[in-house]
Structure formats: C-alpha cells, structure tokens
Design a protein around this motif. Structure first.
Motif, PDB file in Angstrom:
ATOM      1  N   PHE B  15       0.831  -1.197   0.000  1.00 45.00           N
ATOM      2  CA  PHE B  15       0.000   0.000   0.000  1.00 45.00           C
ATOM      3  C   PHE B  15       0.867   1.248   0.000  1.00 45.00           C
ATOM      4  CE2 PHE B  15      -3.855   2.259   0.391  1.00 45.00           C
ATOM      5  CZ  PHE B  15      -3.661   3.324   1.253  1.00 45.00           C
ATOM      6  N   THR B  16       1.958   1.232   0.784  1.00 46.71           N
ATOM      7  CA  THR B  16       2.847   2.397   0.846  1.00 46.71           C
ATOM      8  C   THR B  16       3.414   2.712  -0.534  1.00 46.71           C
ATOM      9  OG1 THR B  16       3.399   1.864   3.124  1.00 46.71           O
ATOM     10  CG2 THR B  16       4.905   3.318   1.963  1.00 46.71           C
ATOM     11  N   VAL B  17       3.768   1.665  -1.258  1.00 48.01           N
ATOM     12  CA  VAL B  17       4.411   1.882  -2.559  1.00 48.01           C
ATOM     13  C   VAL B  17       3.384   2.274  -3.616  1.00 48.01           C
ATOM     14  CG1 VAL B  17       5.671   0.731  -4.414  1.00 48.01           C
ATOM     15  CG2 VAL B  17       6.360   0.391  -2.041  1.00 48.01           C
ATOM     16  N   PHE B  18       2.291   1.530  -3.669  1.00 47.93           N
ATOM     17  CA  PHE B  18       1.361   1.732  -4.799  1.00 47.93           C
ATOM     18  C   PHE B  18       0.213   2.674  -4.462  1.00 47.93           C
ATOM     19  CE2 PHE B  18       3.615  -0.998  -7.463  1.00 47.93           C
ATOM     20  CZ  PHE B  18       3.973  -2.147  -6.771  1.00 47.93           C
ATOM     21  N   GLY B  19      -0.061   2.842  -3.196  1.00 50.58           N
ATOM     22  CA  GLY B  19      -0.978   3.876  -2.732  1.00 50.58           C
ATOM     23  C   GLY B  19      -2.410   3.712  -3.185  1.00 50.58           C
ATOM     24  N   LEU B  20      -3.137   4.847  -3.135  1.00 45.00           N
ATOM     25  CA  LEU B  20      -4.560   4.861  -3.376  1.00 45.00           C
ATOM     26  C   LEU B  20      -4.904   4.963  -4.855  1.00 45.00           C
ATOM     27  CD1 LEU B  20      -5.638   7.196  -0.470  1.00 45.00           C
ATOM     28  CD2 LEU B  20      -6.291   4.811  -0.751  1.00 45.00           C
ATOM     29  N   GLU B  21      -3.920   5.025  -5.678  1.00 45.16           N
ATOM     30  CA  GLU B  21      -4.193   5.098  -7.111  1.00 45.16           C
ATOM     31  C   GLU B  21      -4.671   3.766  -7.657  1.00 45.16           C
ATOM     32  OE1 GLU B  21      -0.658   6.589  -8.899  1.00 45.16           O
ATOM     33  OE2 GLU B  21      -0.959   8.593  -8.094  1.00 45.16           O
TER      34      GLU B  21
END
Lengths: 685, 254
Positions: B15-21
């Motif tokens: 999640f930190t790397v790829f995030g909410l996108e």
C-alpha cells in the motif's frame, strides 16, 4: 456505549503502537500504519516544522503513507494550508487554531493536527470525515507521537554523534597506533645508539625519557628520577647545570651547548650536547646527548705522557752523554786507585764507595734513558717464575715484618722476552710503594701470577695489546688506596704523593716505561680504604729461557797496540793508564782528525782502535769508516757515554767490532778488548 | 500465505508503494493442512513464500464484507508473537477462547478438534468506521496459545465472533453491493472477481452455492477463488489482510 468502547480500544491500540522504534522514519511508518488501519483512513503524513533564522520557517514531510501521497489533491490542499504560514508568528497563530479539517469535493477529508514541538499530523479519510469527538480524543495521541518523534530525533543526533565518535575513535586509535609505532621505532633507534640520551623537565629536573644505553650505564630505570641525584649524587641542581644556557630570558630556545665532563659516578668522560626542545606535551625540556670520550681522554693522557716522556727523553739523552763521561772518569780513576791502595788501607773502602756510587749513578742515567726509550734494551727469554721469585726473595728482606707477603704463582715453564733486571726493578718499585703505604698500619701484600688469554674484545681495554696469551701479574695491597684525583697521574714523571725527600716521583714513571718497552701493559685499580691493585700484562713467548753464566770480575791483559781516541782528555788519560796497567801499548789522541792522520801514516802499527762516538769535527762512526778505508781489518770499538746516532745493532751493521757504554769497569773494558782482538763482537753497557 | 510471519509488513509495504491510485483484490494460497509448500505458479516456476502482484488497467470497484458478529469481548491481546495469540487479558488465550465458546454454545472445544468448532468462532480486531477485521483461529498449541491466519499485534483488542449461514451469505451480497457502489458510474464492468475465504466454504458446506449465487450476475462472468485469507481495500480504505471474508471486485477491462 459500544462505539465509545470501540473508540477506546482503537485509541489504546494506537497509543501502544507509538514509540516502539528508535529510528524516526520506522517509528512514524509503523505509527501511521496503525493510525490509518484503526481509524479507517486512506492516507496519512507527518510533517516536521523548523524555525529558520530571520523569522522564517520550513516544513518537511518526514513520513507518508502511501509514498505517492503528493498525487492526492486532498493532501496537497492540506499541505498548502500549512506551508502558506510563512512567518513564525503566522505559524504560531495557525497552530493555535488546530486541529483543522477540510475536504476536497466531499470525497476525501483531511485532518491537520499539531504534533507539539515537532510538526503536524495529516490524516486523510475517504467518504466521511472523522468525528469531532474522535478528533479531540486524538490530541493526547498526537502529543505522545510528537514526544516519540522528538525522542527519535535526539536519538538520531546521538547516534550520529556516536558514529562520529566511533570514526574519531577509529581515527584516533589509528593515530595512536601510528604514534605508538613511531614511538617504538624512535625508541628502537635511540636505544640502539651507543650514546647516553635523556630528556628532563627544566623546572623539576625529573627525567622524562632515557635511552637504553643510559639506563645500562647507570644500571637503573631512570624515568621519574631527579637528574642531579641519580646522575651525579647531588642534593640540589648542579652548580654547572646548563639549563640557563639553553633558553633565553624570553623562554626562546637557543642553540646546542657543548661541554665535557667526567661523571662522578661512572668515572667516564663524556662530550655532552645539551639543547632545549619542545616536548610532546608542550613543555620545553632539556635534551642531552652524550658520547663516551673516556678512551679519547685516555689517548690524550697517553699522548701527553708520551710528550712528557719525549721531552724528558730529550733531556735525558742530552745529559746522559756528559754524565756518563763524568761517571766514567770517576769510576775509572777509582778503579785505578783501588789497584794502588792496599785493601787494609782505610781509604780503600772510601774509594770502593766512590766506585760503587758512580756505578749507581750510571744506573740512574740508564733508568732515565730507559724511561724515555733512549737506551738499548737487553731483552732475553727468561723464565717468569724465576724472575718473580728472585724479586720476592729480595723483597722479603727489605719490607717490615708488619706487612705479610703472600704469593699465588699459578705459572710454570712460562717464558717472557724481558730484561730480568728491569722486571726486578718494576716489582721492587711497586712493592716498595705498597710497603711504604702500609708502613704505619701494617697489612698484606699479595703477588699473584697466572696466564690469561685476551681476545679481541678484552684486548681493547689495553691500548697497546692485541689478542694473545699473556702473563698476568697482580700486586695487591691492603693499604689506604689512591685518591681518584691522583690515580690518573700516578705514572707521570715526578708525580708523588710522598713527603718531600721521600721519593723522586720517578719510580712508577720508570716502571711504566719498562713495561711499555716490554710490549706489555700496566694498569692500576684503587679505591680509598680498599687498597690498590697493580696489574701487569706481559706477552709470553715460545722460546726456552736464556741461562746466564756470570763471569767472575777479572781483568784481561794483553800486549797489543791500541789507539785510544776521545775528545775528553781526562778520559783519555785514565783509560790509557787502565790499559797500560793491563800490559797494552796505548797511543792516545783527543782529536779524531789527528788520530786519523796518525793511523794513515802508520796503519800497521795498531792492533785495535777504541774511539768515543760524540767528538767534534768527526764522530766515532765516521772515524771508524775512514780507518777501515785505510785498513779494512782494523777492529774498532765504539766506547760512548750515549749517542742517539748509534746503538749496538747499528754498530754491528757498520762493521764495528765492539760497542761499549760508559762508564765501563776495567774488567769489562779489558774483556771487551780481548774479545774483539780475538774476533768476537762484544757489547758491554 | 496466511502463515507468513511478515505478512502485515508485506501488505502495508504494497500500500505504501502503490498507494490509493490502485484498488486491490487478492488472497492467500496454500494447503488446507496448513503446511507450507510451493503453490504459486509463475514464469519463474513453482514458488513458495512469495507474492504475485498482477496489474490490471481499468476501473474497478472493490467490496469487502464478512457477516461475523461479536458474541464476546473485547479482549486485549496482552501477549502475541506475529500470528500466535499467547494471552488474552493476561490469561492463556485458549482458556479464554474455550470458555467463551462453552458459554455461548455449550460446546467444549478441544485442541485435537479445534478447528471443527473454531471455524464458527473467529476473532475480530477492532476498527473504527468499518467491519472488524477477522482473524481465523486454526490451531491451539501446547502452551495454550492460539495460531491464527494473519498477524494479531500485541495491544490489539479482539472480540470473539460468531455467525451463521444466513449472515455469511448476506455478507457476500453486501460485498457485491459495495463494489458496485465503489466503481465509477461511467465504467463498463466486464467481469466479477469473487475472492472468498475457504473457511467460509468449510463453514457453509453445501450452502456455499448460495453465497456464490449472491455474487452471481447474469450480465457479467463470474470468476474467483477460495483463498486462505483475503487482501483488499474496501473503496478507498487502507489495504488490509482479512480472514473469513468475502471480497468482490467489479472490474472493467480495457
């Protein structure tokens, strides 16, 4: 109620998760993760706030979840709100109004909370905002998070300092190791130098450093000791201390100060190089490097002694001739008188004493010449044990009974090349001195003899000697000893510690000369109150000893014709009477030129020519040469008081038949004449 | 997959790397006997202790729901080690857990047949504004600790949950509704991806087909998998690892 309970659970879990890491980033990532999960938020960020100079401020996102939070318009909106507070006062006002909320298109909601003393927390939630009650419940969470952030920052700074310290420590250790290596190298170099090196504090005189050679010389660990105490046995700084010469009044270092000195403890001579240097701890200290010049000093002494000997020798040589001539006249006339006076006459004894005294006087002249090496020596192979025993036998009768004479002669079949009379003289001289030193108190006089072998290193102690086998004679007394200031002068001519009239000071000087002429060595060791030891070393030889057959004191007469030439009329007259008494026909001349002319006119008239050496117009050698030119078979005897121009060997080489030293007894003169006429080369002196 | 020790870290890192996108949907692969073995197929071959991330271009809507309700709690996890709960409220976890079950159902749960009863009594981790995150207890250990699928952090509060076929089936339908709400209005869905926990299947038994029916649509093809644990974010929420949960993804493919 259930909701409240849930809130408490969530808050509790969030609170428990804060501050579990020491690394700021890791701690924030973990705490943000728990916050987002428990609060059902979509994203979050922690912003650090720093006051700058000139009333400004800066903000820096430290941790964000997700990493690409910048892409969220809602985050940009929240961040803009914070960063728009440009001045510290604006920021202070903004902080007072926190927590702050906002939204973007009512899809995402943001919450900005203060992290007191650190910065800000931004939380982003989708669809619905956080409830107000929850927001206020988060305040203590934010404070705890802030505390954890500050602690982590401090920890980071500490860790950085520790790292820097580690590096510095490593560098320092490297430098220390390098310094230690360098010091070891420096110490190895200094310890390997055969010079004494030490460093001392110029105010306290404490020795800071000394090299191994110095420690060995004083047989002591020297660091920490006081220099004047340990090196010179003084109770206060030495009167001659050179410290004041090493720096000027302003404390600036001057150049090297060089000086010579004999150390009172080691008794060695040193050439000292003193200078002030800056020590590693910033002190100005004294550095001394000293080289042992004892041998140089000994050589100097030897040279001085040698010069003295030479000057005395020159003097001796000068007077020996005249003295011997005079003594010849005295002894010769005394002999003639003794021929004429009956033995029962009272005057007979007086005349005998005259003869004896003149012969003794001749002996002294011989000693003088001996001493200055101006005389011929009569070195023959002799048994050392016999020579020493002879001396001891004579010694016992001449020293008081309060002195016990001991001997330890560990030698047999030991042959030395020596003049037994002179060796006797040496032993008598030394033993007489020892006896005189123990006159009042009594004591022990011990003579020891043994064979020793000197190798190269042990021979170095003796300037004259080389690696060989030697006869070692020690004469040890239990007398009062010789004072240190006198010991170096003991072999100097005319040096004496005896009362006036009790000694000429020539005894040991003559002894020294005799031993040197015998290719040996003599040394003395003495301490006040502990007696004296003289050590004589004489080289051994492989030959068998010479056995002397002493002939009776008789005169040898004859009828031959002798031409006697001497510039001294009295000698001519006396000698003529001696020879005539023994039956010879004697023709005399006092002028060598006249003598030559006479011989030339009637060369066949003479069976022998006896000539003096030192004569005006022509020397005896010259006369001899001219006579032999006239008649090659004419035997010639040189009869001389002393001449530096001729000795026994030179005379033989020149074809001269005989060589006699004045004064000569009638017996020896007539025997020499007989030997020559009967074709033997003779010597008598 | 659920037995991975660093699973939470893996999930949060994604999640930190790829995030909410991105929207996320997926699950854990493994064996029902809970023994780790290679089970992931890839171009690199058969893998174990790995994760495979596949990117789809296209809009999607994700819905997550499980249907389990709290019957007892909260209990504070006072001691845990990754996916092993050691103590609840300072008492041995198995003791607390078995007492609750006994009180609720009259059943005595033993360590030998732990999962036979435990499958109906999962744990739920508290979460504000959303369903509790379920943790499936699968084994009781000799030291009276309980092994779960997925990590349970110390300090967390958990409830003991229960459900029935009705609530579970309804939850699957809710997950579909949430996913339809979440997808963009202008998107043209082309497929439904249903990730359903295998333990729900084991619980529902022959009623599992009703759960599938809840998710079925005549318009869209339905594909899915029974997994050991589920990975999803519901809407724009934080990425989570779920147990005993239905995850429905409505996906528009380009």
């Amino acid at each position: 109620m259930i909701k409240h309970s849930l809130q408490i659970q969530v808050l509790y879990e969030i609170a428990m998760s804060i501050g579990n890491e020491t690394n700021l980033f890791d701690m924030l990532q973990n705490s943000l993760s728990v916050l987002l999960r428990n609060l059902n938020c979509s994203a979050g960020a922690v912003i650090e706030y720093e006051k700058k100079k000139m009333n400004g401020c800066s903000i820096t996102p430290i941790a964000t979840i997700p990493r690409n939070i910048d892409n969220l318009p809602v985050y940009q909106s929240a961040l803009r709100k914070i960063s728009s507070q440009l001045s510290s006062s604006e920021m202070a006002e903004f902080i007072k109004k926190l927590p702050d909320t906002g939204t973007v298109k009512n899809q995402f909601y943001y919450l900005i909370m203060e992290l007191p003393g650190f910065g800000f927390l931004i939380l982003i939630k989708a669809n619905t905002p956080l409830e107000q009650q929850m927001i206020y419940s988060l305040k203590p969470i934010a404070e705890k998070l802030s505390g954890a952030c500050i602690a982590c920052r401090q920890n980071e700074k500490t860790a950085q300092l520790v790292e820097e310290l580690k590096i510095e420590n490593t560098e320092r250790r490297k430098a220390e190791d390098a310094l230690k290596k360098s010091y070891e190298l420096f110490k190895t170099v200094l310890d390997s130098i055969d010079a004494t090196i030490y460093v001392s504090d110029m105010n306290t005189y404490e020795i800071i450093f000394a090299n191994q050679h110095m420690k060995n010389c004083f047989d002591h660990e020297l660091e920490g000791e006081i220099c004047y105490r340990i090196f010179r046995n003084e109770r206060q700084p030495c009167a001659h201390c050179t410290n004041s010469k090493l720096i000027n009044k302003a404390g600036n270092i001057l150049g090297v100060y060089t000086w010579e000195d004999q150390n009172p403890i080691t008794r060695k001579w040193y050439l000292n190089f003193d200078r002030a240097i800056n020590w590693i701890d910033g002190r100005t200290v004294r550095l001394q490097i000293a080289t042992d010049i004892t041998r140089l000093k000994d050589l100097e002494g030897e040279l001085r002694h040698s010069h003295k000997m030479e000057s005395i020798g020159t003097l001796a040589g000068g007077i020996a001739h005249d003295f011997n001539n005079i003594l010849f006249m005295i002894s010769g006339n005394a002999e003639l008188l003794l021929e004429d006076i009956p033995k029962w006459e009272p005057t007979y004894k007086s005349v005998e004493e005259i003869k004896s005294a003149s012969m003794r006087a001749a002996g002294i002249v011989k000693q003088l010449l001996n001493f200055s090496r101006k005389t011929d020596q009569n070195l023959i192979p002799v048994d050392a044990l016999n020579v020493i025993e002879d001396s001891l036998n004579f010694l016992r009768s001449s020293i008081p009974s309060t002195i016990e004479v001991q001997k330890k002669l560990l030698i047999s079949n030991t042959t030395i090349l020596a003049d037994p009379v002179q060796i006797n003289q040496v032993l008598m001289n030394i033993c007489t001195n020892a006896s005189q030193a123990m006159e009042e108190t009594g004591g022990v006089l011990r003579i020891e003899a043994k064979i020793i072998k000197l190798d190269n290193s042990s021979a170095e102690k003796y300037l004259e000697l080389k690696e060989d086998v030697y006869l070692n004679i020690e004469i040890i007394d239990s007398g009062p000893g010789i004072a240190p200031e006198a010991i170096d002068k003991i072999f100097d001519p005319y040096f004496t510690t005896k009362e006036f009239g009790k000694g000429s000071g020539m005894g040991l000087a003559v002894v020294h000369g005799i031993i040197k002429n015998h290719k040996g060595s003599i040394t003395v060791n003495s301490q006040i109150g502990e007696g004296t030891t003289f050590t004589i070393l004489l080289p051994l030889i492989d030959e068998k000893p010479h056995i002397e057959i002493k002939e009776a004191d008789q005169q040898f007469g004859g009828l031959e014709s002798i031409l006697f030439v001497d510039d001294e009329a009295s000698i001519v007259d006396m000698s003529s009477r001696m020879l005539i008494k023994n039956g010879y026909k004697v023709t005399t001349r006092t002028d060598p030129v006249e003598a030559l002319e006479l011989f030339r006119s009637i060369p066949g008239s003479f069976d022998l020519v006896i000539t003096d050496m030192t004569m005006p117009q022509m020397t005896g050698v010259k006369l001899s040469e001219k006579l032999m030119e006239i008649r090659s078979d004419i035997p010639v005897i040189i009869c001389t008081g002393h001449s530096s121009l001729i000795d026994e060997e030179k005379a033989k080489n020149l074809g001269i038949a005989g060589y006699i030293m004045k004064p000569v007894s009638m017996s020896n003169l007539t025997r020499s004449i007989r030997d020559v006429i009967d074709n033997k080369f003779c010597t008598d002196f | 997959m659920g037995l991975q020790i660093e699973l939470a870290l893996y999930i949060s890192s994604i999640f930190t790397v790829f995030g909410l996108e991105n929207n996320y949907i997926g699950g854990g692969a493994g064996s029902l006997n809970m023994v780790s073995k290679p089970c992931l197929f890839s171009n690199e071959g058969l893998l174990m202790d790995h994760g495979i991330i596949v990117f789809f271009e296209g809009r999607s809507g994700i819905g997550v729901n499980h249907g389990w309700k709290s019957v007892s709690g909260p209990y504070r996890v006072t001691s845990s080690d990754h996916n092993i709960i050691k103590t609840l409220d300072w008492k041995p976890a198995f003791d607390v857990y078995s007492n609750v079950i006994q009180n609720h159902s009259g059943q005595k749960i033993t360590k030998d047949q732990f999962f036979d009863i435990a499958k109906a009594y999962p744990l739920g981790i508290a979460k504000l504004g959303a369903e509790r995150v379920v943790r499936d207890p699968i084994k009781a250990l000799d030291d009276d600790s309980i092994m779960c699928v997925g990590e349970v952090m110390e300090g967390t509060f958990v409830d003991i949950l229960n459900g029935d076929a009705k609530s579970l089936i309804a939850a699957a339908g809710n997950a579909k509704k949430i996913s339809l709400q979440a997808i963009n209005d202008h998107a043209k869905p082309s497929i439904i991806l249903f990730i359903d926990c295998i333990s729900r299947v084991l619980f529902l038994e022959d009623k599992f087909k009703y759960e599938i029916n809840e998710v079925w649509s005549n318009d869209l093809p339905l594909v899915g998998a029974c997994t050991i644990g589920e990975i999803a974010n519901s809407g724009s929420d934080y990425l989570e690892f779920y147990n005993k949960t239905s995850v429905v993804g409505i996906i528009e493919s380009k």
